[in-house]
Design a protein around this motif. Sequence first.
Motif, PDB file in Angstrom:
ATOM      1  N   TRP A  58      -8.987 -19.580 -21.464  1.00 59.88           N
ATOM      2  CA  TRP A  58     -10.429 -19.488 -21.684  1.00 59.88           C
ATOM      3  C   TRP A  58     -10.724 -18.327 -22.632  1.00 59.88           C
ATOM      4  O   TRP A  58      -9.994 -17.340 -22.667  1.00 59.88           O
TER       5      TRP A  58
ATOM      6  N   VAL B  87     -13.945 -15.734 -24.022  1.00 60.67           N
ATOM      7  CA  VAL B  87     -15.253 -15.222 -23.609  1.00 60.67           C
ATOM      8  C   VAL B  87     -15.810 -14.353 -24.721  1.00 60.67           C
ATOM      9  O   VAL B  87     -15.070 -13.659 -25.416  1.00 60.67           O
TER      10      VAL B  87
ATOM     11  N   PHE C  98     -18.227 -18.399 -21.569  1.00 62.95           N
ATOM     12  CA  PHE C  98     -16.820 -18.669 -21.288  1.00 62.95           C
ATOM     13  C   PHE C  98     -16.518 -20.090 -21.768  1.00 62.95           C
ATOM     14  O   PHE C  98     -17.250 -21.030 -21.422  1.00 62.95           O
TER      15      PHE C  98
ATOM     16  N   CYS D  34     -13.395 -23.123 -22.339  1.00 65.10           N
ATOM     17  CA  CYS D  34     -12.022 -23.589 -22.128  1.00 65.10           C
ATOM     18  C   CYS D  34     -11.473 -24.135 -23.448  1.00 65.10           C
ATOM     19  O   CYS D  34     -12.087 -25.000 -24.068  1.00 65.10           O
TER      20      CYS D  34
ATOM     21  N   THR E  45     -18.306 -12.332 -14.416  1.00 65.98           N
ATOM     22  CA  THR E  45     -16.909 -12.772 -14.417  1.00 65.98           C
ATOM     23  C   THR E  45     -16.531 -13.322 -13.042  1.00 65.98           C
ATOM     24  O   THR E  45     -15.829 -14.341 -12.946  1.00 65.98           O
TER      25      THR E  45
ATOM     26  N   PRO F  21      -8.070 -21.148 -14.522  1.00 63.50           N
ATOM     27  CA  PRO F  21      -7.806 -20.203 -15.613  1.00 63.50           C
ATOM     28  C   PRO F  21      -6.594 -19.323 -15.315  1.00 63.50           C
ATOM     29  O   PRO F  21      -6.409 -18.861 -14.186  1.00 63.50           O
TER      30      PRO F  21
ATOM     31  N   VAL G  73      -7.717 -15.147 -19.950  1.00 63.05           N
ATOM     32  CA  VAL G  73      -9.036 -15.031 -20.574  1.00 63.05           C
ATOM     33  C   VAL G  73      -8.878 -14.102 -21.778  1.00 63.05           C
ATOM     34  O   VAL G  73      -8.456 -12.957 -21.628  1.00 63.05           O
TER      35      VAL G  73
ATOM     36  N   HIS H  40     -10.451 -12.104 -25.133  1.00 63.07           N
ATOM     37  CA  HIS H  40     -11.733 -11.499 -25.519  1.00 63.07           C
ATOM     38  C   HIS H  40     -11.486 -10.476 -26.617  1.00 63.07           C
ATOM     39  O   HIS H  40     -10.342 -10.048 -26.874  1.00 63.07           O
TER      40      HIS H  40
ATOM     41  N   LEU I 168     -10.438  -9.960 -12.919  1.00 61.42           N
ATOM     42  CA  LEU I 168      -9.619 -11.130 -13.274  1.00 61.42           C
ATOM     43  C   LEU I 168      -8.244 -11.040 -12.633  1.00 61.42           C
ATOM     44  O   LEU I 168      -7.723 -12.037 -12.102  1.00 61.42           O
TER      45      LEU I 168
ATOM     46  N   VAL J 152      -5.462 -13.805 -12.875  1.00 63.17           N
ATOM     47  CA  VAL J 152      -5.822 -14.180 -14.248  1.00 63.17           C
ATOM     48  C   VAL J 152      -5.609 -12.954 -15.130  1.00 63.17           C
ATOM     49  O   VAL J 152      -6.132 -11.883 -14.827  1.00 63.17           O
TER      50      VAL J 152
ATOM     51  N   THR K 206      -5.632 -10.956 -18.998  1.00 63.22           N
ATOM     52  CA  THR K 206      -6.465 -10.912 -20.195  1.00 63.22           C
ATOM     53  C   THR K 206      -5.585 -10.856 -21.442  1.00 63.22           C
ATOM     54  O   THR K 206      -4.457 -10.364 -21.398  1.00 63.22           O
TER      55      THR K 206
ATOM     56  N   CYS L  48     -15.053 -20.081 -29.492  1.00 58.69           N
ATOM     57  CA  CYS L  48     -16.179 -19.531 -28.720  1.00 58.69           C
ATOM     58  C   CYS L  48     -17.335 -19.174 -29.656  1.00 58.69           C
ATOM     59  O   CYS L  48     -18.502 -19.439 -29.355  1.00 58.69           O
TER      60      CYS L  48
END
Length: 344
Positions: free
Chosen positions: A158, A160, A181, A183, A207, A221, A224, A226, A240, A245, A247, A261
């Motif tokens: 995902w 964000v 967010f 996918c 979040t 997920p 993530v 970013h 997360l 999850v 990052t 995104c």
Amino acid sequence: MIASASSNELAKYVEFLKEENKILRSRVPGQIHTKPDERSRLIKLGKALGQAIEELITLVAPSTFYRWCREGDSGKKKPNPKGGQRKSREIREFVIEIAKTTGFGYTRIIGELRKVGIKGISRQTVRNILKEEGIVPGPDRTSDCWDNFVKRHAETLWAVDFFSVKTVTARGLKDMYLLAFLCLSSREVIVSSSTEHPNSAWVVEQTKEFLDQTITREHKPSIVMHDRDTKFTKEFTAALKAKDVRTNVLPVASPNLNGRCERFIQTIKYECLFKFILFGKRHLDHVVSEFADYYNKKRAHMERDHLPPIRKRAPKAVRKLSRNKIEVRSYVGGLVQSFERKAA
């Protein structure tokens, strides 16, 4: 147009094509390996140019081109100094298949051949086979790239990002901030509620709500990604991590790596938000929620074979369809329309 051009005009065309070719050639690193049929076409066209070919050719050195011409005129290929025989078609095709499937280099390809009982093939032979097919050496094929990373993790990856919208309030125009967010596989989007003050605590709260909606799914997920916005704090990462999850922080000044995104943010702004006068937080949240629901369930997406993001199966194909079996439905307060089959 070119057929009727004067000599002066043709010279200008040639100059333009030469400059364009220089630019294209500068973007292609390393050598360009030509195939026999490609060399034949170049020889046929290049011979007619005489010595002018030396100023035009960029794929290889002029001396290489002249060697091609000599070999073509003699009808003989350069003899193998070791006197070795050309490998069978089956072995050559097998080597090419291994290279394309695994991305291995020459030495590891020999290892794969040994494992199935093929001996008597050297590293140089493997190199020659791949070179004739225009396949680059192993390191260039096995080095990872961003597209490969995205494809490998798409179902559970995902992205964000923040975006802001101006709203009309009793205190005048105010910027409201939201989190989107998205996918990478399905293109499903989940948009947070808005706030005037997007601090770390708000980011963590949104979040956690995102995780509550997605963590029980079959493809929940796992990553993530970013950008380096300071609002993505260690508390955001910890929230997360608590749900297993991780990052993936994008490099500095690389918005293209989060382009999917960014594209959704552009879509919701130009197809929806810029067409409303938004009065405060409640109005904005309602409009965004309506559009996100339409986007996920009804809006066709090219990357989903022109199906909506969360639609798993395409409708049964038909050759003919009566117009009276189709209805037009409106969404987001009549802003957008969707053509759909009537329920049976």
